[in-house]
Write a protein that holds these residues in place. Structure first.
Motif, PDB file in Angstrom:
ATOM      1  N   UNK A   1     -22.590  18.786  -0.887  1.00 55.81           N
ATOM      2  CA  UNK A   1     -21.557  17.996  -0.205  1.00 55.81           C
ATOM      3  C   UNK A   1     -20.861  17.073  -1.204  1.00 55.81           C
ATOM      4  N   UNK A   2     -21.629  16.422  -2.047  1.00 55.94           N
ATOM      5  CA  UNK A   2     -21.061  15.511  -3.039  1.00 55.94           C
ATOM      6  C   UNK A   2     -20.196  16.258  -4.053  1.00 55.94           C
ATOM      7  N   UNK A   3     -20.644  17.418  -4.478  1.00 58.07           N
ATOM      8  CA  UNK A   3     -19.878  18.195  -5.461  1.00 58.07           C
ATOM      9  C   UNK A   3     -18.521  18.599  -4.900  1.00 58.07           C
ATOM     10  N   UNK A   4     -18.451  18.828  -3.602  1.00 62.81           N
ATOM     11  CA  UNK A   4     -17.196  19.237  -2.966  1.00 62.81           C
ATOM     12  C   UNK A   4     -16.268  18.049  -2.704  1.00 62.81           C
ATOM     13  N   UNK A   5     -16.817  16.852  -2.642  1.00 62.99           N
ATOM     14  CA  UNK A   5     -16.044  15.658  -2.335  1.00 62.99           C
ATOM     15  C   UNK A   5     -15.136  15.292  -3.509  1.00 62.99           C
ATOM     16  N   UNK A   6     -13.888  14.978  -3.233  1.00 68.53           N
ATOM     17  CA  UNK A   6     -12.959  14.535  -4.270  1.00 68.53           C
ATOM     18  C   UNK A   6     -12.421  13.171  -3.884  1.00 68.53           C
ATOM     19  N   UNK A   7     -12.480  12.247  -4.831  1.00 64.90           N
ATOM     20  CA  UNK A   7     -12.007  10.892  -4.602  1.00 64.90           C
ATOM     21  C   UNK A   7     -10.987  10.547  -5.685  1.00 64.90           C
TER      22      UNK A   7
END
Length: 107
Positions: free
Chosen positions: A24-30
């Motif tokens: 999930x974190x790897x897919x998250x873009x900020x």
């Protein structure tokens, strides 16, 4: 021995949830910004830079240092957002228990 078996089962469940969280974190873009949004850097949950956007008005060959500083500031802003997002996700996973200092998600 029942307690040991239950403990092992809980550890396996936690490991599975941790793997899901990492995905999930790897897919998250900020996105981080600097210069009032004139420089924007997008970073994923692994702190990999995915995009850099620079307002054309900032491009001045005689003043490269300002642009370099703004890019650095935007990246650091994005990285800080990823860190906060990761910490919140980890709190959710661990039910609010915080990990000891130095124990971070294994990236």
């Amino acid at each position: 021995m029942k307690n040991l078996g239950q403990l092992m089962k809980q550890a396996q469940q936690m490991q599975s949830k941790m793997a899901e969280l990492q995905e999930k974190l790897a897919e998250q873009e900020l996105e981080g910004q600097a210069g009032g949004g004139m420089v924007r850097v997008t970073v994923n949950g692994k702190n990999e830079v995915k995009a850099v956007k620079i307002d054309p008005s900032l491009v001045d060959p005689n003043d490269v240092e300002v642009l370099e500083d703004l890019i650095l500031a935007a990246f650091n802003d994005a990285r800080a957002k990823v860190e906060r997002f990761s910490q919140e996700a980890m709190k959710e996973l661990t039910g609010g228990l915080s990990l000891p200092p130095g124990m971070n998600l294994p990236f």
